[in-house]
Write a protein that holds these residues in place. Structure first.
Motif, PDB file in Angstrom:
ATOM      1  N   GLY C 241       0.835  -1.231  -0.146  1.00 24.70           N
ATOM      2  CA  GLY C 241      -0.046  -0.086   0.047  1.00 24.70           C
ATOM      3  C   GLY C 241       0.813   1.340   0.071  1.00 24.70           C
ATOM      4  N   PHE C 242       1.956   1.247   0.707  1.00 26.90           N
ATOM      5  CA  PHE C 242       2.739   2.381   1.119  1.00 26.90           C
ATOM      6  C   PHE C 242       3.422   2.557  -0.544  1.00 26.90           C
ATOM      7  CE2 PHE C 242       5.200   5.657   2.407  1.00 26.90           C
ATOM      8  CZ  PHE C 242       6.273   5.395   3.054  1.00 26.90           C
ATOM      9  N   ALA C 243       3.932   1.657  -1.254  1.00 29.13           N
ATOM     10  CA  ALA C 243       4.476   1.987  -2.603  1.00 29.13           C
ATOM     11  C   ALA C 243       3.493   2.459  -3.502  1.00 29.13           C
ATOM     12  CB  ALA C 243       4.910   0.451  -3.148  1.00 29.13           C
ATOM     13  N   LEU C 244       2.300   1.894  -3.507  1.00 29.90           N
ATOM     14  CA  LEU C 244       1.219   2.452  -4.307  1.00 29.90           C
ATOM     15  C   LEU C 244       0.909   3.998  -3.864  1.00 29.90           C
ATOM     16  CD1 LEU C 244      -1.444  -0.140  -4.541  1.00 29.90           C
ATOM     17  CD2 LEU C 244       0.184   0.550  -6.146  1.00 29.90           C
ATOM     18  N   ALA C 245       1.073   4.273  -2.798  1.00 29.95           N
ATOM     19  CA  ALA C 245       0.771   5.843  -2.371  1.00 29.95           C
ATOM     20  C   ALA C 245       1.881   6.638  -2.772  1.00 29.95           C
ATOM     21  CB  ALA C 245       0.832   5.940  -0.591  1.00 29.95           C
ATOM     22  N   ILE C 246       3.273   5.998  -2.794  1.00 27.89           N
ATOM     23  CA  ILE C 246       4.285   6.915  -3.392  1.00 27.89           C
ATOM     24  C   ILE C 246       4.170   7.101  -4.821  1.00 27.89           C
ATOM     25  CG2 ILE C 246       6.839   6.716  -3.537  1.00 27.89           C
ATOM     26  CD1 ILE C 246       7.131   5.519  -1.121  1.00 27.89           C
ATOM     27  N   PHE C 247       3.656   6.052  -5.527  1.00 27.44           N
ATOM     28  CA  PHE C 247       3.531   6.280  -6.796  1.00 27.44           C
ATOM     29  C   PHE C 247       2.557   7.473  -6.952  1.00 27.44           C
ATOM     30  CE2 PHE C 247       6.097   2.838  -7.313  1.00 27.44           C
ATOM     31  CZ  PHE C 247       5.370   1.626  -7.186  1.00 27.44           C
ATOM     32  N   GLY C 248       1.525   7.400  -6.477  1.00 28.37           N
ATOM     33  CA  GLY C 248       0.477   8.365  -6.489  1.00 28.37           C
ATOM     34  C   GLY C 248       1.105   9.819  -6.259  1.00 28.37           C
ATOM     35  N   VAL C 249       1.796   9.638  -5.144  1.00 31.57           N
ATOM     36  CA  VAL C 249       2.623  10.961  -4.864  1.00 31.57           C
ATOM     37  C   VAL C 249       3.387  11.400  -5.883  1.00 31.57           C
ATOM     38  CG1 VAL C 249       4.364  12.026  -3.436  1.00 31.57           C
ATOM     39  CG2 VAL C 249       2.538  10.920  -2.232  1.00 31.57           C
ATOM     40  N   ILE C 250       4.350  10.703  -6.550  1.00 30.26           N
ATOM     41  CA  ILE C 250       5.010  11.078  -7.962  1.00 30.26           C
ATOM     42  C   ILE C 250       4.190  11.425  -8.786  1.00 30.26           C
ATOM     43  CG2 ILE C 250       6.783  10.259  -9.468  1.00 30.26           C
ATOM     44  CD1 ILE C 250       7.799   8.388  -7.433  1.00 30.26           C
ATOM     45  N   ALA C 251       3.320  10.741  -9.273  1.00 27.05           N
ATOM     46  CA  ALA C 251       2.328  10.978 -10.139  1.00 27.05           C
ATOM     47  C   ALA C 251       1.536  12.159 -10.118  1.00 27.05           C
ATOM     48  CB  ALA C 251       1.374   9.976 -10.608  1.00 27.05           C
ATOM     49  N   THR C 252       1.252  12.656  -8.781  1.00 22.30           N
ATOM     50  CA  THR C 252       0.354  13.728  -8.648  1.00 22.30           C
ATOM     51  C   THR C 252       1.311  15.035  -8.462  1.00 22.30           C
ATOM     52  OG1 THR C 252      -0.916  12.542  -7.302  1.00 22.30           O
ATOM     53  CG2 THR C 252      -1.526  14.769  -7.253  1.00 22.30           C
ATOM     54  N   PHE C 253       2.361  15.012  -7.916  1.00 29.55           N
ATOM     55  CA  PHE C 253       3.280  16.213  -7.183  1.00 29.55           C
ATOM     56  C   PHE C 253       4.302  16.291  -8.041  1.00 29.55           C
ATOM     57  CE2 PHE C 253       0.339  17.193  -4.175  1.00 29.55           C
ATOM     58  CZ  PHE C 253       0.087  15.851  -3.456  1.00 29.55           C
ATOM     59  N   GLY C 254       4.876  15.174  -8.872  1.00 32.63           N
ATOM     60  CA  GLY C 254       5.929  15.314  -9.660  1.00 32.63           C
ATOM     61  C   GLY C 254       7.374  15.297  -8.961  1.00 32.63           C
ATOM     62  N   THR C 255       7.201  15.120  -7.474  1.00 30.20           N
ATOM     63  CA  THR C 255       8.482  15.101  -6.927  1.00 30.20           C
ATOM     64  C   THR C 255       8.262  14.333  -5.814  1.00 30.20           C
ATOM     65  OG1 THR C 255       9.928  16.529  -5.493  1.00 30.20           O
ATOM     66  CG2 THR C 255       7.887  17.176  -5.702  1.00 30.20           C
ATOM     67  N   GLN C 275     -16.682  12.582  -0.081  1.00 30.88           N
ATOM     68  CA  GLN C 275     -15.814  12.789  -1.165  1.00 30.88           C
ATOM     69  C   GLN C 275     -14.414  12.092  -1.176  1.00 30.88           C
ATOM     70  OE1 GLN C 275     -15.022  16.848  -2.101  1.00 30.88           O
ATOM     71  NE2 GLN C 275     -17.132  17.617  -1.798  1.00 30.88           N
ATOM     72  N   TRP C 276     -13.999  11.607  -2.428  1.00 31.77           N
ATOM     73  CA  TRP C 276     -13.148  10.709  -2.511  1.00 31.77           C
ATOM     74  C   TRP C 276     -12.183  11.324  -3.464  1.00 31.77           C
ATOM     75  CZ3 TRP C 276     -11.121   7.374   1.045  1.00 31.77           C
ATOM     76  CH2 TRP C 276     -10.141   6.517   0.784  1.00 31.77           C
ATOM     77  N   GLY C 277     -11.063  11.727  -3.448  1.00 28.58           N
ATOM     78  CA  GLY C 277      -9.969  12.290  -4.373  1.00 28.58           C
ATOM     79  C   GLY C 277      -8.619  11.880  -4.453  1.00 28.58           C
ATOM     80  N   ILE C 278      -7.756  12.283  -4.999  1.00 24.85           N
ATOM     81  CA  ILE C 278      -6.751  11.957  -5.241  1.00 24.85           C
ATOM     82  C   ILE C 278      -5.740  11.572  -4.019  1.00 24.85           C
ATOM     83  CG2 ILE C 278      -5.572  13.736  -5.978  1.00 24.85           C
ATOM     84  CD1 ILE C 278      -4.457  10.602  -7.202  1.00 24.85           C
ATOM     85  N   LEU C 279      -6.091  12.626  -3.227  1.00 25.27           N
ATOM     86  CA  LEU C 279      -5.325  12.778  -1.874  1.00 25.27           C
ATOM     87  C   LEU C 279      -5.929  11.811  -0.694  1.00 25.27           C
ATOM     88  CD1 LEU C 279      -4.731  16.605  -1.183  1.00 25.27           C
ATOM     89  CD2 LEU C 279      -3.058  14.642  -1.932  1.00 25.27           C
ATOM     90  N   SER C 280      -7.294  11.413  -1.040  1.00 22.38           N
ATOM     91  CA  SER C 280      -7.690  10.208  -0.192  1.00 22.38           C
ATOM     92  C   SER C 280      -7.065   8.953  -0.732  1.00 22.38           C
ATOM     93  CB  SER C 280      -9.257  10.290  -0.312  1.00 22.38           C
ATOM     94  OG  SER C 280      -9.904  11.439   0.219  1.00 22.38           O
ATOM     95  N   TRP C 281      -6.787   8.703  -1.922  1.00 21.29           N
ATOM     96  CA  TRP C 281      -5.957   7.413  -2.438  1.00 21.29           C
ATOM     97  C   TRP C 281      -4.888   7.446  -1.787  1.00 21.29           C
ATOM     98  CZ3 TRP C 281      -8.545   3.558  -4.053  1.00 21.29           C
ATOM     99  CH2 TRP C 281      -9.869   3.746  -4.895  1.00 21.29           C
ATOM    100  N   ILE C 282      -3.915   8.419  -2.117  1.00 20.26           N
ATOM    101  CA  ILE C 282      -2.791   8.443  -1.296  1.00 20.26           C
ATOM    102  C   ILE C 282      -2.761   8.212   0.212  1.00 20.26           C
ATOM    103  CG2 ILE C 282      -0.783   9.812  -1.024  1.00 20.26           C
ATOM    104  CD1 ILE C 282      -1.288  11.437  -3.729  1.00 20.26           C
ATOM    105  N   ALA C 283      -3.529   8.776   0.721  1.00 10.74           N
ATOM    106  CA  ALA C 283      -3.738   8.482   2.266  1.00 10.74           C
ATOM    107  C   ALA C 283      -4.093   7.125   2.628  1.00 10.74           C
ATOM    108  CB  ALA C 283      -4.883   9.755   2.847  1.00 10.74           C
TER     109      ALA C 283
END
Lengths: 139, 227, 820
Positions: C241-255, C275-283
């Motif tokens: 789960g953590f790795a998926l969250a990091i992928f989400g972070v990279i894709a969303t924020f670029g860094t 409401q469920w957005g990208i930040l909820s997924w990352i969280a």
């Protein structure tokens, strides 16, 4: 059948029944009086053929060898006749014929020596000089 | 080289003799007779050589061919047993099938050869008729310059000198090779004609052959043991 | 001095490398190995102490600003910009659109304009291009959160290392133990000091690995091997789960750099409940990782089994440091979590459930270490509760105090086990306070701390947690969380008192049935292997073991004063940046004001300090409403217990005191029950166990969670494996064998065809020809040489005829003068 025989024999009959001084016979006599290169070659050819016949027909191995010498001799005659003729025509290679004839004699001598050595060895092993008794290669 | 006069006569004599002798060589029953007929054929051919102005060759023919090779032949004939043949108990010719075929084809060959030679010579003669005329005159002039022989009847020709020139200058390599050939022939003939005993004495026999032969001839082994 | 923080992870690594690579080869003595290990940690601790001091309190203190070592060049370009290019994700899309616009602009310009505009537009394109390329560096970040963790990890680690030199005395793998421990310290420090998500992940995996290595330290025991595998695999589930969250972070924020990510994330819209957005997924991904690492429901199953490792390992990894990595990560990414109310609720609910679940199991366990393990799980649940209701600083505060008293209790348990010669079953202990006074006294401090008795450290943090849960405006279920937390606190007090009673007070039971040893205790050294030995009188541990206990006891006692509840100090968190809540304020994001840090911080002289983002209206985080009550962060809030009581009492401070009194009362009640059951009337436990038999069985069997996982996960996986194996062996191998059979069959057919048909044909035809021709051809081989010569002559004749064929016919005609 008769017609065929007549046709074959006609030249020879013509020879017999021709008047001297004319026709073919005169020509032949005139040519016989002055033999030239062609006669030598014919003599050589005849000797050659006799030699070949000897090789093919005799049973005695030594006689076969002697026939082979005849063949070589006929070749020598040929060489020398041509050499003489070339001298007549002034070719510079005329001496080659005689030189070649020397070598033919050398080779013939060597071949005779070896061949007779083989004959001796063969005689010692097979106790025979009849070639038709030496048929080991027969199937 | 049209012959005439006595040369022509001698030509015919010797050529008939050669052919006759050759025929008899092939047809004689006695092997010695065969050899002697061959000798006479060879001498006749030597005479023909002289008519062809090849004196050296004639001499060589008689000395080497007749004097050497035929003598060798005679020695070998002595060595082998030809008694049955002479007594007429053995056939001298092959089976008739062989002989007939041979004679027929030799006859064909003869006819063909003679015809071809005649026609061919006509062609050559026509081609060279001009040059023969020219060189003939030059040669006749040259012949006048030749030295006379001791008896004064003929001139000493330069034919032999000519042959020697050619043989030892242009034909020097073949000459040397021919001498090597003769050497090989000498050695070969000596080797070929050794008896089993002689070969065993120098250990030139394969062991299994020696064993087989020793069964027939027990003396062989003694020779081997002393080696 | 804080510029040297890069030394801090390096020193334990160096110590571990020396011990691990050279320790066995050169046969270091125990003293040398211990000296290297303890020395490296001590040095790291001193450096971090100096760094934190100079960062926060020195003359050039830069708190509350963040310090990243790349500012001074002490960083390594790990994945340089240009190595990775984004093609999908929000960040890529935004970059692409900017690039598009810039390019459009550029092409639409006239040549003169283009001439003049070239440099700015092009540089804009290039910058966006550059920004689309991921750039990851290896650098350390020093800010409030990481400084606290640095101190806790190195400080508590130092005490545990010293303890371990005494505890592991005589072990054959002494060097290996300290090598792994040093490696663990390195990984943990990388985790807490890293400046970006990838470094945290590296540290995350590193501590997971070291946990595996250390739990399985006694690798010759099946139980330890199983436990270490279980720990690692359960961790890995979370890591996914953590790795998926990091992928989400990279894709969303670029860094992945914290500073960049959180600056960008602050501008994202909030996602209230529903409401469920990208930040909820990352969280969500981050939370799954935290569950795995910090042993929350349902991934808690590895922690009790991990007690198979040596006790210092349990103390360090499973009490003080590794399990708190989840908390660190949660607090570090509080921006992202606070954007998603749903996830905050999930965190709080899961934390509360875990707290109660584990506490109820701890009541019935008999192994002293298992009790402490479940206690750890329960306290971790408390910490998650705190973070879930928005009190991140309080959660970290509880991390710190928990580290003190839990490490203390684990080491004390280790001391007890050592003194009892590897007896771990509490039913065979009792009355040890006479034999092990130092251990007893220090353990007492830990017990009082965990029960939450004022003024011990546990009280301050736990009380704040419960108060935050009751008064939270972040999640609507705060009151439920408060109730569950209070019950869990009661259970905690009960089972800890039980532990004290069974171990230190009461009748001495270690002389009965000494030949039987309970299962699950570690083998200490060779002499104690034989089960049938005479009874041992427990003895006190050597100084190397009780001195760290004393240090930790002192910390457990006074450690709570850095977070004194504002109820005691007139509504503010006093102490300036010495107060932990103030100290951590700059990194906590406030969803209402959408700024980092809302506290107007005053230094110890009462002067306000410069903040990174300063807001005019200083509204305090959780303790006191401003004069104008700020709106709830997510637009609506559920039932707020504190407000309810407050509206009844009309005095905020009194409301808070109500909750304090309640928590003290429940703690006292739990302790009383414990005393009653295990000191006053020892028959009561059995009576009540019989009366509440179903509940007792459920608790004793850990609610059969392991069995459920075994059935649902393990057996299903093995079934799937068996199915796949049978598929492979039947279908795949069957296909292969089938093709082999087909090949064999075809080859047999071909062979028969060849033998009978082809050979038959050959024999028939060729044989026929040969049989026909051979007598004819054989006839030519007469062996008669003259035949061969004749054939030669025939050949010659033939050649002549062929060659002169035309001439021969001509001659024939001429000679015979005939027309045929």
């Amino acid at each position: 059948m008769h017609i065929l025989l007549f046709k074959i024999l006609s030249p020879f009959l013509g020879l017999l029944f021709q008047a001297p001084g004319q026709g073919r016979m005169a020509l032949v006599w005139e040519r016989a009086q002055n033999p030239d290169l062609s006669k030598f070659l014919i003599i050589g050819a005849l000797l050659f053929i006799i030699g070949v016949a000897g090789v093919l027909t005799r049973r005695n191995i030594i006689v076969i060898f002697m026939s082979i010498e005849l063949i070589l001799n006929a070749a020598n005659l040929n060489f020398l006749a041509m050499s003489r003729y070339l001298q007549e025509t002034g070719s510079v290679n005329a001496v080659a014929g005689q030189i070649f004839a020397v070598f033919v004699i050398v080779v013939a001598a060597a071949e005779a020596a070896i061949g007779l050595g083989i004959v001796i060895a063969l005689y010692r092993n097979k106790e025979t000089i009849w070639v038709d008794e030496i048929d080991i290669l027969k199937w | 080289m049209i012959l005439s006069g006595w040369e022509a006569v001698f030509f015919w004599v010797f050529s008939i003799a050669a052919i006759f002798a050759a025929l008899l060589t092939v047809m004689a029953r006695n092997t010695i007779h065969s050899a002697l007929f061959l000798i006479s054929s060879l001498i006749s051919v030597a005479a023909l050589f002289i008519i062809l102005h090849a004196e050296f060759l004639a001499g060589v023919q008689i000395l080497v061919y007749v004097g050497g090779v035929m003598v060798l032949f005679l020695f070998v004939i002595m060595l082998v047993n030809v008694g049955d043949e002479e007594r007429g108990q053995e056939e001298i010719f092959n089976r008739s099938r062989q002989v007939t075929t041979s004679v027929i084809f030799c006859g064909l060959l003869v006819a063909g050869l003679i015809y071809a030679l005649n026609v061919g010579y006509d062609g050559i003669k026509q081609r060279d008729v001009a040059t023969i005329g020219e060189t003939g005159a030059a040669r006749r002039a040259q012949d006048q310059t030749l030295a006379t022989s001791a008896t004064g009847a003929s001139k000493i020709t330069t034919g032999t000198e000519w042959v020697g020139n050619g043989l030892y200058r242009f034909g020097a390599l073949p000459f040397e090779i021919a001498s090597v050939l003769l050497l090989v022939a000498i050695i070969g003939s000596v080797m070929l004609a050794r008896t089993l005993k002689q070969e065993a004495a120098v250990d030139d026999v394969a062991p299994d052959v020696l064993r087989e032969e020793a069964i027939k001839d027990s003396e062989l082994l003694e020779v081997k043991v002393t080696e | 001095m804080y510029r040297y923080i890069w030394l801090v992870p390096l020193l334990p690594l160096a110590g571990a490398a020396i011990n691990g690579l050279l320790g066995r080869k050169f046969r270091f003595s125990e003293r040398l190995i211990g000296g290297i290990a303890v020395g490296s940690i001590a040095l790291a601790f001193l450096i971090s102490l100096a760094s934190v001091y100079s960062y926060a309190f020195g003359s050039n203190a830069i708190w509350p600003n963040v310090y990243v070592t790349s500012q001074d060049g002490a960083s390594y370009s790990w994945i340089p910009g240009g190595a990775v290019r984004f093609t999908t994700g929000g960040h890529a899309r935004s970059v692409a659109s900017v690039q598009e616009k810039a390019r459009e602009q550029f092409t639409k310009m006239s040549p003169e304009q283009a001439q003049r505009q070239t440099v700015p537009v092009l540089s804009a394109i290039n910058e966006q291009e550059r920004a689309s390329l991921l750039d990851v560096e290896w650098s350390y970040q020093l800010d409030a959160l990481s400084s606290i963790f640095m101190l806790v990890v190195t400080g508590v680690g130092l005490c545990i290392f010293v303890f371990a030199t005494g505890y592991m005395h005589g072990e054959a793998g002494f060097y290996r133990f300290f090598a792994y421990m040093g490696l663990f310290m390195f990984s943990m420090l990388v985790l807490v000091m890293g400046s970006n998500f990838l470094m945290m992940f590296v540290g995350w995996e590193g501590v997971g690995l070291c946990s595996y290595l250390l739990i399985g330290y006694y690798f010759d025991r099946q139980e330890a091997a199983n436990a270490s595998r279980k720990a690692f695999i359960t961790n890995r589930v979370g890591d996914f789960g953590f790795a998926l969250a990091i992928f989400g972070v990279i894709a969303t924020f670029g860094t992945t750099q914290y500073t960049d990510v959180f600056a960008q994330a602050a501008n994202f819209p909030l996602e209230p409940l529903g409401q469920w957005g990208i930040l909820s997924w990352i969280a969500l991904g981050l939370f799954i990782g935290a569950c795995g690492k910090s042993a929350q429901l349902p991934l808690h199953v590895w922690l009790p089994d991990a007690m198979a490792g040596p006790t210092p390992v349990s103390a360090l990894i499973h009490a003080a440091t590794m399990v708190t990595a989840g908390l660190y990560m949660l607090t570090r990414t509080n921006v992202i979590f606070q954007h998603s109310q749903t996830m905050m609720t999930v965190v709080a609910v899961v934390g509360a459930a875990t707290a109660l679940f584990a506490a109820t199991i701890g009541i019935t366990q008999n192994d002293i270490k298992k009790v402490l393990a479940y206690s750890t799980v329960s306290q971790l649940g408390f910490m998650f509760m705190a973070c879930g209701v928005g009190a991140f600083a309080i959660g970290i505060f509880h991390v710190m105090t928990h580290a003190f008293f839990k490490a203390l209790m684990f080491l004390g348990a280790g001391s007890v086990i050592h003194g009892m010669h590897h007896e771990q079953d509490m039913r065979r202990m009792g009355g040890l306070r006479k034999y092990m006074p130092y251990t007893y006294l220090t353990f007492l401090a830990g017990w009082l701390a965990i029960c939450g008795i004022i003024p011990f450290s546990g009280f301050w943090s736990k009380d704040e947690i419960l108060w935050s849960a009751a008064s939270t405006r972040y999640v609507p279920v705060g009151w439920i969380v408060w109730i569950v937390g209070t019950i869990a606190a009661t259970c905690t007090a009960f089972y800890m008192t039980r532990l004290m009673a069974l171990t230190f007070w009461g009748k001495e039971r270690f002389l009965d049935n000494h030949n039987e040893h309970s299962d699950g205790h570690e083998v200490h050294d060779k002499d104690h292997d034989t089960p049938a030995h005479h009874a041992h009188i427990p003895h006190e541990s050597p100084a190397s073991m009780w001195v760290p206990l004393a240090v930790l006891a002192v910390l457990a006692t006074i450690g709570g004063f850095v977070g004194i509840s504002p109820a005691f100090t007139g509504g503010h968190h006093v102490g300036g940046r010495m107060n932990i809540v103030n100290f951590l304020d700059p990194i906590i994001w406030n969803p209402t004001t959408r700024l980092f840090g809302t506290h107007e911080v005053v230094d110890s002289f009462g002067k306000p300090l410069e903040l990174v983002e300063k807001h005019a209206t200083a509204s305090v985080l959780t303790t006191e409403p401003a004069h104008a009550e700020p709106p709830p962060p997510y637009g609506h809030e559920g039932f707020n217990l504190a407000h309810a009581i407050d509206s009844f009492l009309h005095n905020h401070t009194l409301t808070e005191w109500v909750f304090i009194i309640i928590s003290l009362l429940v703690a006292g009640f739990g302790m009383f029950l414990g005393w009653l059951f295990y000191v006053k009337n020892p028959r009561l436990p059995d009576i009540w166990a019989a009366r509440l038999r179903p509940l007792y069985l459920a608790s004793y069997n850990k609610y059969w969670v392991d069995e459920f996982f075994g059935w649902a996960v393990t057996r299903r996986t093995m079934d799937a494996a068996r199915a796949v194996f049978s598929f492979d062996s039947k279908v795949v191998d069957g296909a292969v064998n089938g093709s082999a059979a087909i090949t064999r069959f075809t080859s047999r057919v071909t062979g028969l065809t060849d033998r009978y048909f082809v050979d038959g044909m050959v024999n028939a035809i060729a044989g026929f020809i040969v049989r026909l021709m051979s007598p004819l051809l054989r006839a030519a081989q007469t062996g008669f040489t003259q035949n061969y010569a004749l054939v030669m002559v025939l050949g010659l004749v033939l050649a002549v005829i062929l060659f002169f064929g035309a001439d021969i016919t001509k001659a024939f005609r001429a000679v015979f003068a005939v027309g045929f």
